[in-house]
Scaffold this active site. Sequence first.
Site, PDB file in Angstrom:
ATOM      1  N   LYS A 150       0.822  -1.228   0.000  1.00 14.79           N
ATOM      2  CA  LYS A 150       0.000   0.000   0.000  1.00 14.79           C
ATOM      3  C   LYS A 150       0.847   1.265   0.000  1.00 14.79           C
ATOM      4  O   LYS A 150       0.648   2.169   0.824  1.00 14.79           O
ATOM      5  CB  LYS A 150      -0.934   0.007   1.217  1.00 14.79           C
ATOM      6  CG  LYS A 150      -2.033  -1.029   1.121  1.00 14.79           C
ATOM      7  CD  LYS A 150      -3.094  -0.820   2.165  1.00 14.79           C
ATOM      8  CE  LYS A 150      -4.140  -1.910   2.153  1.00 14.79           C
ATOM      9  NZ  LYS A 150      -3.619  -3.249   2.451  1.00 14.79           N
TER      10      LYS A 150
HETATM   11  O1  LIG Z   1      -5.306  -3.894  -0.061  1.00 10.23           O
HETATM   12  C1  LIG Z   1      -5.714  -4.768   0.707  1.00 10.23           C
HETATM   13  O2  LIG Z   1      -5.353  -5.927   0.574  1.00 10.23           O
HETATM   14  C2  LIG Z   1      -6.769  -4.417   1.661  1.00 10.23           C
HETATM   15  C3  LIG Z   1      -7.648  -3.423   1.276  1.00 10.23           C
HETATM   16  C4  LIG Z   1      -8.840  -3.229   1.993  1.00 10.23           C
HETATM   17  O3  LIG Z   1      -9.698  -2.447   1.613  1.00 10.23           O
HETATM   18  N1  LIG Z   1      -9.049  -3.975   3.114  1.00 10.23           N
HETATM   19  C5  LIG Z   1      -8.157  -4.923   3.547  1.00 10.23           C
HETATM   20  O4  LIG Z   1      -8.450  -5.589   4.552  1.00 10.23           O
HETATM   21  N2  LIG Z   1      -6.977  -5.112   2.867  1.00 10.23           N
HETATM   22  C6  LIG Z   1      -5.972  -6.085   3.347  1.00 10.23           C
HETATM   23  O5  LIG Z   1      -6.520  -7.392   3.212  1.00 10.23           O
HETATM   24  C7  LIG Z   1      -6.153  -8.207   4.323  1.00 10.23           C
HETATM   25  C8  LIG Z   1      -7.411  -8.632   5.056  1.00 10.23           C
HETATM   26  O6  LIG Z   1      -7.136  -9.655   5.972  1.00 10.23           O
HETATM   27  P1  LIG Z   1      -8.278 -10.554   6.619  1.00 10.23           P
HETATM   28  O7  LIG Z   1      -9.295  -9.609   7.172  1.00 10.23           O
HETATM   29  O8  LIG Z   1      -7.554 -11.324   7.678  1.00 10.23           O
HETATM   30  O9  LIG Z   1      -8.846 -11.432   5.532  1.00 10.23           O
HETATM   31  C9  LIG Z   1      -5.193  -7.386   5.160  1.00 10.23           C
HETATM   32  O10 LIG Z   1      -3.876  -7.670   4.709  1.00 10.23           O
HETATM   33  C10 LIG Z   1      -5.548  -5.951   4.811  1.00 10.23           C
HETATM   34  O11 LIG Z   1      -4.441  -5.083   4.933  1.00 10.23           O
END
Ligand SMILES: O=C(O)c1cc(=O)[nH]c(=O)n1[C@@H]1O[C@H](COP(=O)(O)O)[C@@H](O)[C@H]1O
Length: 280
Positions: free
Chosen positions: A97
């Site tokens: 990011k």
């Molecule tokens: O860019 C991302 O991956 C991201 C964008 C977003 O809007 N929301 C989001 O949760 N993420 C990332 O996606 C992952 C979500 O993880 P879980 O919630 O464990 O599935 C994390 O690494 C967050 O940093």
Amino acid sequence: MSAGFGARLAASVAARGPLCAGIDPHPGLIESWGLPLDVSGLERFALNAAEVLGSTASIVKPQSAFFEAFGPGGVAVLERVIDTVHDAGALVLLDVKRGDIGSTMAAYTAAYVAEKAAFTADAATVSPYLGFGSLDAAVASAREAGNGLFVLARTSNPEAHALQRARLEDGRTVAQSVVDAAAEHNAGMEPHGDVGVVVGATVAPGEVDLTRLNGPVLAPGFGAQGATVADLHALFGPGLPGVLPASSRDLLRHGPDSGALRRAAQRVADQLAGTRESGH
Ligand SMILES: O=C(O)c1cc(=O)[nH]c(=O)n1[C@@H]1O[C@H](COP(=O)(O)O)[C@@H](O)[C@H]1O
């Protein structure tokens, strides 16, 4: 030169389905796998996950923050995770990011997605909130190297609503303007372009129009943040065209047993392929 990112992603999704498996080594998860909370524990956790998820999913998304938290030793593990995922046959989307003024973005690009980048990922996540134009050179050098970018548009976290749903003078939301700028970069590319956007699976249907994007959509928020397969279908349409539902904690909690982790990832992949009941 290898095929561009858009083409490589399309081939990988055709072979394995659209699941993007996240590797987010949260301290609590490392401990729940019975591993020490140090670089050796991180290494065993992340390499095991990389081997299993890299042989199941079409694309794997290591979250850099959890590696950086362990210092230079953690970052060295991240590099091995990327190689392990590639050896297992999946693409790597490095979740960093990054977002900065254009001249500084050039250095981030050199780190992650340019030709001969320091890390050998296939794509990286970037933030457009210093202005989409600050990413233009990054788009160009990623493309030149056959790599891709995923640009945050409408993120899954509740704090994002006010900023990303705000209206510009022309009436579009900020999030929609990001999608439209990505669409301009993808115009005319086949099978689709290499500039993806991030739209959280938790977002309300109808907020963002993706019909002109011609690029991949990363949809985190699926699993641990509450979004279900039914939510994905309501948001993106029944065929989930071009959508990569991303799940991290909800898969990783099934470790450390490799078989259990593999079965969990396969179960989700099957649900997404519509070969099973959607399970809720
Ligand atoms: O860019 C991302 O991956 C991201 C964008 C977003 O809007 N929301 C989001 O949760 N993420 C990332 O996606 C992952 C979500 O993880 P879980 O919630 O464990 O599935 C994390 O690494 C967050 O940093």
